[in-house]
Design an enzyme around this catalytic site. Structure first.
Site, mmCIF file in Angstrom:
data_model
loop_
_atom_site.group_PDB
_atom_site.id
_atom_site.type_symbol
_atom_site.label_atom_id
_atom_site.label_comp_id
_atom_site.label_asym_id
_atom_site.label_seq_id
_atom_site.Cartn_x
_atom_site.Cartn_y
_atom_site.Cartn_z
ATOM 1 N N CYS A 120 0.672 -1.226 -0.369
ATOM 2 C CA CYS A 120 -0.107 -0.602 -0.275
ATOM 3 C C CYS A 120 0.751 1.174 0.135
ATOM 4 O O CYS A 120 2.411 0.808 0.537
ATOM 5 C CB CYS A 120 -0.641 -0.155 1.633
ATOM 6 N N CYS A 130 -3.954 6.082 -0.350
ATOM 7 C CA CYS A 130 -3.477 5.295 -0.751
ATOM 8 C C CYS A 130 -2.424 4.596 -1.860
ATOM 9 O O CYS A 130 -2.518 3.763 -2.152
ATOM 10 C CB CYS A 130 -4.210 3.412 0.112
ATOM 11 N N LYS A 199 -12.309 -5.239 2.809
ATOM 12 C CA LYS A 199 -11.329 -3.724 3.836
ATOM 13 C C LYS A 199 -12.103 -2.082 4.125
ATOM 14 O O LYS A 199 -12.897 -1.407 3.144
ATOM 15 C CB LYS A 199 -10.438 -3.337 3.131
ATOM 16 N N LYS A 252 -11.543 -7.423 6.702
ATOM 17 C CA LYS A 252 -11.185 -6.125 7.908
ATOM 18 C C LYS A 252 -11.599 -4.964 8.164
ATOM 19 O O LYS A 252 -12.063 -4.572 7.278
ATOM 20 C CB LYS A 252 -9.625 -5.765 6.990
ATOM 21 N N TYR A 317 -2.540 -7.979 16.534
ATOM 22 C CA TYR A 317 -0.871 -7.767 17.799
ATOM 23 C C TYR A 317 -0.774 -8.496 18.844
ATOM 24 O O TYR A 317 0.023 -8.341 19.623
ATOM 25 C CB TYR A 317 -1.246 -6.356 17.662
HETATM 26 C C1 PBG Z 1 -3.223 0.311 5.205
HETATM 27 C C2 PBG Z 1 -3.257 -0.864 6.338
HETATM 28 C C3 PBG Z 1 -3.927 0.713 7.213
HETATM 29 C C4 PBG Z 1 -4.071 -1.468 7.903
HETATM 30 C C5 PBG Z 1 -3.639 -1.719 7.240
HETATM 31 N N1 PBG Z 1 -3.107 -1.171 6.201
HETATM 32 C C6 PBG Z 1 -4.347 1.192 7.679
HETATM 33 C C7 PBG Z 1 -5.852 2.435 6.912
HETATM 34 O O1 PBG Z 1 -6.101 1.288 5.782
HETATM 35 O O2 PBG Z 1 -6.026 3.412 7.157
HETATM 36 C C8 PBG Z 1 -4.781 -1.416 9.220
HETATM 37 C C9 PBG Z 1 -4.686 -2.075 10.248
HETATM 38 C C10 PBG Z 1 -4.785 -1.507 11.455
HETATM 39 O O3 PBG Z 1 -5.739 -0.857 12.059
HETATM 40 O O4 PBG Z 1 -4.001 -2.564 12.500
HETATM 41 N N2 PBG Z 1 -3.613 1.120 4.130
#
Ligand code: PBG
Length: 328
Positions: A120, A130, A199, A252, A317
């Site tokens: 990304c 992104c 996502k 996600k 995590y």
């Molecule tokens: C990158 C990305 C993000 C996360 C994972 N890859 C942030 C976003 O989309 O703003 C979030 C991961 C997390 O909150 O643990 N695009």
């Protein structure tokens, strides 16, 4: 009236039978630990909103990777934080960029741990979006097709550095196909793609954006991440990614999105990953610090429920901590 024949407590009341019939199971092999590598950092810098997690310098990245591996974790998900950012995220695609260097170092020092790279541009662009920007009808937005080339190049440079898997998280249309073509064109046919298929534009990413130094400098991500009210659309996203060559479908956030995990799993039968995101972690850690919940029990419950929902892989995590506990 005769007593109902089904007495659920018959099996529930005896610990041996309760264990014998338990449906969902959890093992370290399902867990993936996210790690943040920061260019030029010496040592580690704790992330305030993710207590227990840190931005890592190169040596500490290796140490943290070893700790994960020794606990029983088999794979890490890597995020790079470059020294310099610009409009197109130039450093994301340099052969000696922070993420490419991190992969090379990990594959040299901890070769038995699989290195997955989050693909990304938001950590690499100065505007925090992104992809690369364009103006449409007087408003700034992310240029989908121009971004695809940058993402494909990032995936190829990471795979050339030794990444075992790439995980595009940008939510541009057509990026799985673009990345697959680019990888195959360079002879990297063996590198699987774990696609962030569903996502959502979520408020649970807040702590991550502090960790990865990637908050959008204007607007938000609703122009490319999914609307949290939609479920049918997740199936279309997942179906499209599969057709473009995705090997694993990722959902996600995880907490609150169990219905999506289940539906994606049932609709396609492909491996599904659930990403238990930064806000979920922060929320639980904060409550535990107050003494309001039992940390370990709650973590185990959350992760087990994701398995029950249908997740084959869980990105968390807590992966290293939990793997250690599961082993012990
Ligand atoms: C990158 C990305 C993000 C996360 C994972 N890859 C942030 C976003 O989309 O703003 C979030 C991961 C997390 O909150 O643990 N695009």
């Amino acid at each position: 009236m005769a007593f109902p024949e089904f007495r659920a407590r018959r099996l529930r009341d005896h610990a041996v039978f309760r264990e014998m019939v338990a449906e969902a199971s959890l093992a370290a092999r399902h867990l993936v630990q996210p790690l943040f590598i920061k260019e030029d950092l010496k040592g580690r810098r704790p992330i305030e909103s993710l207590p227990g997690q840190a931005q890592l310098g190169m040596d500490d990245l290796v140490a943290e990777a070893r700790r994960a591996r020794d606990a029983g974790v088999r794979a890490v998900l890597l995020f790079g934080i470059p020294r310099e950012k610009d409009a197109v995220g130039s450093s994301a695609t340099q052969a000696d960029g922070v993420i490419q260097q991190a992969v090379r170092r990990l594959k040299a020092d901890v070769p038995d741990l699989a290195a997955i790279v989050d693909v990304c541009l938001c950590e690499y662009t100065d505007h925090g979006h992104c992809g690369v920007l364009t103006t449409v009808g007087g408003r700034q937005t992310v240029d989908n097709d121009a971004t695809l080339e940058r993402l494909a190049e990032m995936a190829v440079t990471c795979a050339e550095a030794g990444a075992d898997m790439v995980a595009p998280s940008d939510m541009m249309d057509g990026r799985v196909g673009a990345i697959r073509d680019a990888l195959d064109g360079e002879g990297l046919v063996h590198v699987p793609i774990m696609s962030y298929a569903a996502k959502y534009a979520s408020s649970f990413y807040g702590p991550f954006r502090e960790a990865a130094e990637s908050p959008p400098q204007f607007g938000d991500r609703r122009g490319y991440q999914m609307d949290l009210r939609n479920a049918a659309e997740a199936l279309r996203e997942a179906g499209a990614d599969l057709e473009e060559g995705a090997d694993i479908l990722l959902v996600k956030p995880a907490l609150g999105y169990g219905d999506i995990i289940r539906r994606v799993k049932e609709a396609f039968g492909a491996p599904v990953a659930a990403y238990s995101v930064s806000g979920e972690y922060a929320m639980v850690e904060a409550a535990a610090r107050q003494g309001w919940i039992s940390l370990e029990a709650v973590i185990l419950e959350i992760i087990t429920c994701l398995r029950r929902a249908g997740a084959d892989i869980i990105i968390s995590y807590w992966a290293t901590e939990m793997a250690g506990k599961l082993r012990g």
